[in-house]
Design an enzyme around this catalytic site. Sequence first.
Site, mmCIF file in Angstrom:
data_model
loop_
_atom_site.group_PDB
_atom_site.id
_atom_site.type_symbol
_atom_site.label_atom_id
_atom_site.label_comp_id
_atom_site.label_asym_id
_atom_site.label_seq_id
_atom_site.Cartn_x
_atom_site.Cartn_y
_atom_site.Cartn_z
ATOM 1 N NE ARG A 163 -1.931 0.796 3.765
ATOM 2 C CZ ARG A 163 -2.458 0.538 4.957
ATOM 3 N NH1 ARG A 163 -3.768 0.415 5.084
ATOM 4 N NH2 ARG A 163 -1.683 0.377 6.011
ATOM 5 C CE LYS A 192 1.602 -16.112 12.382
ATOM 6 N NZ LYS A 192 1.164 -14.966 13.239
#
Length: 357
Positions: free
Chosen positions: A50, A110
């Site tokens: 981003r 994860k």
Amino acid sequence: MSLLLPAPRRLDPYAVPPVRWGVVGTGIGARFVASLHAHSHHRVVAWAARDAARTQATAREHGVERCHRDVRSLLEDPDVDAVYVATPHPLHREHALQAIAAGKHVLVEKPMAMTAADAAAVTGAAAAAGVLAMEAMWTRYLPQTDVLRQVLADGLIGEPHLVRADLGSAVPYDAGHRLWSPELGGGALLDVGIYPVSLASMVLGRLTTVAATGTLAPSGVDASAHLLLSAGDATALVSTSLVSSLPTTAEVAGSAGHLRVAAPFFAPSSLSVTVGSWDSSRTATWTHPRPPGPSDGPTDGYAFQAIAFAHYVAEGRVESPLHPHDETVSVLATLDEARRRLGVAGQPAAPLVASSA
């Protein structure tokens, strides 16, 4: 008679056909890239995140020449074979599905997704598309974990009956930080509690009942959790926390002995196995050797999962044999139920695993 432990079975990182990686997200993504570049000939060829300026600076630091303006652009890059998704938890499902739709293999940090249902959507899409999707549960691919698997398979400690594991540290409360923010997938269970739960699943099999106690932060995420889990006649006791410094060790007790993984159990450390009773026992220890080259402490172990991933790609697999899709989903179902019982907002109303009071 001395006790001998099996040697870990390792893939040669320089014999596995290389994969050209694209990374989405910085933060933990940078640690992954550093470990991969230090301990293999596999390379990250593209990066997207981003914050363009931060991404470019991080890419330069790690010798990655190409930065893309967004995820779509990275996925359209023909030089990218596989994507490592290292964005905040709530974006994992979206980015993984985008990568799969683009025909890319995908390693997802994860948890693979925020819920078991979302993880099932990812694994189902990968299987249908014929690409590999794997949760980045890097502990599964460490040499010490292979020693543990062999100890269990060889029956050195007999039938495993009990797993005890914990992982947590005291983190100052900051409602805007991702660990404390519901919008960013915060909470102890999804961030670090997944490690001991995954270990219990690997050792004992599918976890079928969950009892949970713990505390919530002012933001509503789980600040601590203590779980009693069962798989048949076997039991797991798991603790995780963002407010307490826990030992970060793991133990497995069996009918003929027990084993202990030293802190931090989820990263390269050591494993001790004791057979016999307390008054007549033998103990042996295996210790992870310090890897050659630059070291970033425990995170040097990230490369093992990437090498295994590349090996599975070369074999044409769509899931990891050491961490199959159904187990990835079932572990998240356990976390779903634990978070539901703790009162964390937004949990599925119908649990995918049984619960107990």
